[in-house]
Design a protein around this motif. Structure first.
Motif, short mmCIF file in Angstrom:
data_model
loop_
_atom_site.label_atom_id
_atom_site.label_comp_id
_atom_site.label_asym_id
_atom_site.label_seq_id
_atom_site.Cartn_x
_atom_site.Cartn_y
_atom_site.Cartn_z
N TYR A 14 3.39 -12.07 3.99
CA TYR A 14 3.03 -11.33 2.78
C TYR A 14 4.30 -11.06 2.00
N LEU A 22 -5.10 -8.72 -0.63
CA LEU A 22 -6.10 -7.90 0.07
C LEU A 22 -7.26 -7.56 -0.87
N LEU A 37 -12.68 -2.90 5.46
CA LEU A 37 -11.43 -2.40 4.88
C LEU A 37 -11.46 -0.88 4.78
N LEU A 54 -3.21 0.77 2.60
CA LEU A 54 -3.06 -0.68 2.49
C LEU A 54 -3.35 -1.13 1.06
N GLU A 55 -4.36 -0.53 0.44
CA GLU A 55 -4.69 -0.92 -0.93
C GLU A 55 -3.60 -0.48 -1.91
N ASP A 58 -0.99 -3.13 -1.58
CA ASP A 58 -1.43 -4.43 -2.11
C ASP A 58 -1.53 -4.43 -3.64
N LEU A 77 -0.77 -4.53 6.82
CA LEU A 77 -1.24 -5.18 5.60
C LEU A 77 -1.59 -6.64 5.89
N ALA A 80 -4.84 -6.75 8.02
CA ALA A 80 -6.07 -6.51 7.27
C ALA A 80 -6.46 -7.74 6.45
N CYS A 81 -5.48 -8.39 5.82
CA CYS A 81 -5.77 -9.61 5.06
C CYS A 81 -6.35 -10.68 5.97
#
Length: 328
Positions: A14, A22, A37, A54-55, A58, A77, A80-81
């Motif tokens: 990333y 994401l 998520l 995380l958002e 991202d 991160l 999660a992706c």
């Protein structure tokens, strides 16, 4: 239905160009992905309440290496992706086998069913925290690859001599291979050792890339220096619920953990100690997955595309009947 060999990416996948991945995957994976998520975000807020969501990471306006590459942010991160991309891919084929590179092995545990998604997040967050507080050091990426995707025996011999010489001169540096990555190799050791490597490894230009270089914000992963981290992880994660995977899982030795006979306690020990302190042979992960399962496709889960190069190296060597630089 096509059969699939899924690969989960590790740290470094990333980067700046992945900002927004994401968010896009949450849309692509539909209601199921958005619900997953949301639950991961809730779990992260409990595990690491002092860190951004995380958002938030991202959807930041710009990529900030000091923020986005820091282990306690980067690892969850990427994880999660990867899980959301697996949801996207789930309806496109039959999953036969899964593997991952370094951090990606933790994701692979979840994709294979050996851990549930929230145990996986706890594992990744705990390891990131322990490694951040653990012994200092780093990783250096170098290459044995030639322009025609063969590998240089001369460069391999030079590297082995250099590691032997530095091992004598700096016995506490623990300089050794960290990850076998197709035609590339990641080396790990103490700060003193990394400095010596960067001074003595000869420069190599491959395409537009110059080697060697240090991997930013990486510690001495897959190295005996991390034995205290492994011991602490075994204590803190003693209650983590490992189980037999639903599909075959290939580890960083090329060993296959089968749904038929996997011992969850042995998988726990490998995950929390063995692969933390020993070389991660992702080349063998690829070789075994391709040869033993003969799937219709090999798919590199997002984020990023960092696994495509080592996959291409291995596929090229297999198709041409070439030897591998480091054979178990």
């Amino acid at each position: 239905m096509i059969s699939s060999f899924l690969l989960c990416p590790g740290r470094g996948s990333y980067a700046k160009s992945e900002l927004g991945t994401l968010h896009r995957l949450a849309k692509e994976s539909g209601q199921e992905g958005r619900a997953l998520l949301a639950r991961l975000e809730e779990a992260r807020s409990r595990l690491d309440p002092d860190l951004p969501s995380l958002e938030e990471l991202d959807r930041a306006e710009r990529f900030r290496p000091g923020l986005h590459l820091q282990g306690r942010n980067a690892s969850p991160l990427i994880y999660a992706c990867t899980l959301l991309d697996e949801l996207v891919h789930r309806h496109k084929g039959e999953l036969r086998v899964v593997g991952g590179n370094s951090l990606g092995f933790y994701s692979a545990l979840v994709v294979s069913g050996a851990l549930d998604p929230f145990s996986g997040l706890r594992l990744i967050s705990t390891m990131a925290r322990l490694q951040e507080r653990g012994p200092k050091g780093g990783q250096v990426l170098w290459t044995l690859l030639e322009e025609d995707w063969t590998w240089s025996a001369e460069r391999k011999a030079l590297l082995l001599r250099l590691l032997k010489d530095l091992g004598r001169a700096l016995p506490k540096a623990s300089l050794r291979p960290s990850i076998f990555l197709g035609g590339h190799i990641v080396l790990a050791g103490s700060e003193e050792g990394i400095k010596a490597l960067l001074e003595r490894l000869p420069p190599v230009k491959l395409g537009k890339r110059d080697f060697p270089f240090r991997l930013a914000f990486h510690g001495p992963f897959h190295n005996p220096l991390l034995l205290p981290v492994a011991e602490r992880a075994l204590e803190e994660l003693a209650d983590l619920s490992f189980r037999r995977p639903r599909v075959s899982l290939i580890d960083g030795r090329g060993f296959i953990w089968s749904p038929l006979w996997t011992d969850p306690e042995k998988l726990r020990l490998y995950t929390l100690k063995t692969q933390v302190t020993e070389t991660f042979d992702f080349t063998s992960t690829l070789r075994v997955g391709i040869r033993e399962f003969a799937c219709d496709e090999v798919y590199c889960l997002r984020p990023g595309s960092s696994l495509r190069a080592p996959l291409g190296h291995v596929e090229s060597w297999l198709s041409r009947g070439l030897p591998f630089p480091f054979t178990p």
